[in-house]
Motif scaffolding. Structure first.
Motif, PDB file in Angstrom:
ATOM      1  N   THR A  34       0.840  -1.193   0.000  1.00 63.82           N
ATOM      2  CA  THR A  34       0.000   0.000   0.000  1.00 63.82           C
ATOM      3  C   THR A  34       0.876   1.243   0.000  1.00 63.82           C
ATOM      4  O   THR A  34       1.979   1.234   0.531  1.00 63.82           O
ATOM      5  CB  THR A  34      -0.930   0.022   1.223  1.00 63.82           C
ATOM      6  N   GLY A  35       0.377   2.302  -0.599  1.00 63.18           N
ATOM      7  CA  GLY A  35       1.142   3.541  -0.633  1.00 63.18           C
ATOM      8  C   GLY A  35       0.354   4.668  -1.253  1.00 63.18           C
ATOM      9  O   GLY A  35      -0.594   4.448  -2.019  1.00 63.18           O
ATOM     10  N   ARG A  41       4.971   2.762  -5.693  1.00 64.21           N
ATOM     11  CA  ARG A  41       4.452   1.396  -5.716  1.00 64.21           C
ATOM     12  C   ARG A  41       4.907   0.645  -6.967  1.00 64.21           C
ATOM     13  O   ARG A  41       5.354  -0.503  -6.898  1.00 64.21           O
ATOM     14  CB  ARG A  41       2.921   1.423  -5.645  1.00 64.21           C
ATOM     15  N   THR A 137      -0.418  -4.033  -5.615  1.00 59.61           N
ATOM     16  CA  THR A 137      -0.347  -2.711  -5.006  1.00 59.61           C
ATOM     17  C   THR A 137      -1.726  -2.066  -5.022  1.00 59.61           C
ATOM     18  O   THR A 137      -2.520  -2.293  -5.943  1.00 59.61           O
ATOM     19  CB  THR A 137       0.640  -1.789  -5.746  1.00 59.61           C
ATOM     20  N   SER A 140      -3.167   3.904  -0.586  1.00 59.08           N
ATOM     21  CA  SER A 140      -3.360   3.976   0.862  1.00 59.08           C
ATOM     22  C   SER A 140      -4.829   4.256   1.169  1.00 59.08           C
ATOM     23  O   SER A 140      -5.488   5.035   0.473  1.00 59.08           O
ATOM     24  CB  SER A 140      -2.491   5.090   1.457  1.00 59.08           C
ATOM     25  N   GLU A 160       0.231  -7.378   4.464  1.00 57.29           N
ATOM     26  CA  GLU A 160       0.251  -5.984   4.011  1.00 57.29           C
ATOM     27  C   GLU A 160       1.538  -5.290   4.447  1.00 57.29           C
ATOM     28  O   GLU A 160       1.967  -5.406   5.594  1.00 57.29           O
ATOM     29  CB  GLU A 160      -0.952  -5.232   4.576  1.00 57.29           C
ATOM     30  N   GLU A 161       2.159  -4.567   3.505  1.00 55.14           N
ATOM     31  CA  GLU A 161       3.360  -3.779   3.782  1.00 55.14           C
ATOM     32  C   GLU A 161       3.157  -2.364   3.233  1.00 55.14           C
ATOM     33  O   GLU A 161       2.971  -2.195   2.035  1.00 55.14           O
ATOM     34  CB  GLU A 161       4.601  -4.408   3.136  1.00 55.14           C
ATOM     35  N   PRO A 162       3.181  -1.346   4.093  1.00 54.56           N
ATOM     36  CA  PRO A 162       2.970   0.036   3.611  1.00 54.56           C
ATOM     37  C   PRO A 162       4.277   0.699   3.193  1.00 54.56           C
ATOM     38  O   PRO A 162       5.306   0.549   3.859  1.00 54.56           O
ATOM     39  CB  PRO A 162       2.381   0.737   4.842  1.00 54.56           C
TER      40      PRO A 162
END
Length: 772
Positions: A34-35, A41, A137, A140, A160-162
């Protein structure tokens, strides 16, 4: 089919996210990255694909293209230009075939934006094929409830990895890459503060600054030649709001135009669904304090608020004025502290909690900068309509927080001074003007020619404050060892006396007498807010130098939290720099840089709050050079040289940074000579505490004569902080393993690299268990 080449690399600074994602993939777990828009991303997917290719893993990439059914499938290179359309069954068969075989990875860029039929094909293929790892991806704040894409995430149970905003170091390298040469600290800090750490926003700002010629490359280093307030930033609006619904854009315009706005007022004016969408996307940030009047919100990042304000013409401003007519008030309340206090966060070492702190601190910085700009605009208008010492005094309180050279010069040169103004504001204006002149290096004759420029009162006050430092240092130097020095008696003027106590306490700290400095700063009344901020910071340094490092650290963390809660820009910079210094001397250099990065994210100060930042820059450069980042360390050093004016409240500790850079370049003997000479110079100037600090940081053991001078100097001070360094030095000279073992755990190896190595050598030669 392997992934096609991307043009945007992953922004430096998210290496931890790549590492964490690879760990999930090694476990066979699917990952959702997420971003924010522009956070990198797509570049992160490319980096993962490149890494996978090296390990013989083939990747299939699907991208969101548009809303046309199966557009993500049709846009894949495997179909070529002759394939006009396919059915869902054909698309599913193709994707299943592509994912069959050993060691495959499916990459989906912008899963949340894929058309429904493409997502349906993706879901069917993943159900049909085993041993395929999915990396997708999304933006956010995306939740996906009730959507086909949400079913993909649910069925695959993605980890999940932000993607996090860039910090100062990563932003410095990013800007340098965009410009083709290093940028100075002021430019990097300004871009970081305005972009909120978003790489593509930062790139848009850099391009806009070059287009407007607001930056220039001088001697191989990019610097600001004018403020970035007026550079064209439409690209930021297009980047961040290109897919944002019109009602959300209009709401952002409203908040950008008004400045930080009470959420209660927004609830009256804007539909709740619109606000929720903006909060989820991160375009609005809000903070609430229990028991206060209510939360406030501001546009994020600050560059977007500036860009939206630039687009509001007179007609649109009238429309917005009609919207808010008769609404609730716009009062602002304190921002809440972090869930875990800062001291506990630093002690825990949790990457997730630190990341959360960074995000919260960045959001608060967004709000602080927005509030400061809003207050500055109001006070500027009052001064413009009625220029006087009184209106200038209020305006300068806010304006001096940033290096607004043009605006400061305008106020100090265009404000009429008749001599009939009230005494206190007139004196304060005169002193501020003299301090500004030294900061901006304005010719004294030019200042004297300004209205009221020959008034002897401000000159006497400033000379007296400068003279306090000299008097304290001279008094201690001329007294017998162990005798107390004293600060000259006050004048009866609260403002002057408060600053006199601050200057005297700073001199006592540099002289190595924190025991005498503590009573001075404790006498500064809270009714003098500017001096009070400095006094609290000096109290922390005095506690640290007195050996109470734990108390100093807890106090510094509490002050930092108070500064954020009060949204006090000057206090954030002062308390942050002091906290970084305490962490450095506590032997925690990485924590020191972590805190200092947050300070640099608020931009550079103007004539006020620069004293402690000078020391912070020295500490930061020392940490970075020791960590092998000497290019960034040199940038901090150049900025430090630009900030020094020759009338420092505290010694800026520059030799520590330069010696660390020399050491990183392999010139350890040169580093020792530099520190020895700096120590001798400080000692001759009466700064015995500073001299001992430099002498203790040498890489090479001192000669017998120099060692004798160090011992004699140590008898003149009360510096428990440096006692372990003295003990270690004596143990090294005497080849005493017991003394070395006792002192080493209390020594910061970042400060005394050579002495620590010599101490370990003593233990090693004695056959001691070094690991234990």
């Amino acid at each position: 089919m392997t992934m096609r080449e991307q043009t945007r690399p992953a922004p430096e600074g998210n290496d931890q996210i790549l590492t964490a994602t690879r760990k999930w993939l090694a476990l066979g777990r699917d990952v959702l990255i997420t971003g924010d828009v522009g956070s990198g991303r797509s570049g992160t997917l490319q980096a993962l694909a490149t890494s996978a290719a090296r390990r013989g893993i083939a990747c299939v990439l699907l991208r969101a293209v548009d809303d046309v059914p199966l557009s993500a499938i049709l846009a894949h290179p495997s179909f070529g230009p002759s394939r006009a359309a396919i059915s869902v069954a054909e698309a599913t068969a193709w994707l299943t075939s592509e994912l069959s075989g050993r060691r495959k990875m499916l990459l989906v860029d912008d899963l949340d934006l894929l058309d429904e039929r493409s997502v349906a094909v993706l879901l069917r293929a993943l159900r049909a094929v085993r041993d395929v790892v999915l990396v997708a991806t999304v933006r956010s704040g995306w939740r996906g409830e009730g959507t086909t894409a949400g079913r993909v995430v649910a069925e695959r149970a993605l980890a999940e990895e932000p993607l996090l905003p860039l910090g100062f170091g990563a932003m410095s390298r990013f800007v340098a890459g965009a410009l083709g040469a290093p940028a100075d600290v002021a430019l990097t800090s300004e871009v970081l503060a305005r972009s909120g750490g978003n790489p593509r926003v930062a790139r848009a700002l850099v391009d806009a600054a070059r287009h407007a010629r607001a930056i220039d490359c001088e001697q191989g280093v990019w610097r600001m030649t004018s403020e970035l307030d007026d550079v064209p930033t439409d690209a930021v609006v297009h980047l961040l709001l290109g897919r944002t619904p019109g009602d959300q854009v209009q709401t952002l315009e409203l908040v950008a135009w008004l400045g930080p706005l009470a959420v209660a007022t927004m609830d009256e004016l804007v539909d709740r669904e619109v606000l929720d969408g903006l909060y989820r996307s991160g375009r609005l940030v809000r903070h609430t304090v229990p028991g206060a009047r209510g939360p406030v919100a501001a546009v994020s990042p600050p560059a977007l608020g500036v860009a939206l304000r630039q687009r509001i013409d007179a007609g649109r401003a009238l429309e917005l004025a009609e919207v808010v007519a008769g609404s609730a008030d716009r009062s602002v309340v304190p921002v809440p502290p972090a869930r875990r206090d800062l001291h506990g966060l630093l002690e825990s070492g949790s990457r997730q909690e630190r990341a959360a702190w960074c995000v919260r601190a960045g959001q608060i910085a967004d709000l602080v900068l927005a509030e400061s700009a809003d207050a500055e605009a109001v006070l500027h208008e009052r001064w413009r309509l009625s220029p006087s010492v009184t209106t200038a005094d209020a305006y300068l309180t806010v304006l001096q927080r940033r290096p607004a050279r043009h605006e400061l010069e305008s106020v100090f040169t265009r404000t009429p001074v008749t001599g009939a103004e009230p005494g206190a504001p007139l004196l304060r204006f005169g002193v501020r003007r003299l301090r500004w002149a030294r900061w901006a290096r304005v010719d004294p004759d030019r200042v004297a020619a300004l209205p009221g420029g020959r008034d002897p009162g401000p000159v006497r006050v400033l000379d007296r404050l400068v003279g306090v430092r000299a008097a304290v240092l001279d008094g201690l130097r001329e007294s017998e060892p162990g005798l107390d020095g004293s600060v000259p008696a006050g004048t009866g003027d609260p403002w002057s006396d408060a600053w006199q106590a601050v200057v005297g306490a700073a001199a006592l700290i540099d002289a190595g007498r924190p025991d005498l400095a503590l009573p001075c700063v404790q006498a500064v009344p809270a009714g003098q807010p500017d001096a009070w901020v400095y006094a609290r910071a000096l109290q922390v340094l005095a506690l640290m130098m007195a050996g109470e490092v734990g108390t100093a650290l807890r106090t510094a963390c509490a002050l930092m939290e108070e500064a954020y809660a009060a949204r006090d820009l000057s206090a954030i910079r002062v308390d942050g720099a002091v906290l970084a210094e305490v962490l450095f001397f506590a032997g925690r250099p990485q924590d020191a840089w972590f805190v200092l990065e947050g300070v640099l994210g608020t931009g550079m100060p103007g004539p006020v709050a620069a004293t402690f930042l000078r020391r912070g820059l020295s500490i930061g450069a020392t940490v970075l050079a020791t960590d092998g980042q000497d290019d960034l360390a040199e940038q901090l050093l150049r900025e430090l040289d630009g900030l020094c004016t020759g009338t420092e409240l505290l010694h800026p500790l520059r030799p520590l940074a330069q010696a660390a850079i020399d050491r990183a370049a392999g010139d350890r003997s040169g580093a020792s000579r530099r520190l020895a000479a700096a120590g001798d110079e400080a000692f001759d100037d009466g700064m015995v505490g500073v001299a001992l600090l430099f002498w203790m940081a040498q890489d090479e053991p001192p000669a017998p004569a120099a060692a004798g001078r160090i011992s004699a100097a140590a008898e003149r001070v009360r510096l428990p902080l440096l006692d372990p360094y003295l003990q270690l030095g004596q143990a090294v000279l005497a080849d005493d393993p017991a003394g070395a073992a006792l002192a080493l755990p209390q020594v910061s190896e970042t400060l005394s690299v050579g002495m620590a190595e010599a101490g370990w050598g003593v233990l090693d030669r004695a056959g001691a268990d070094v690991a234990a």
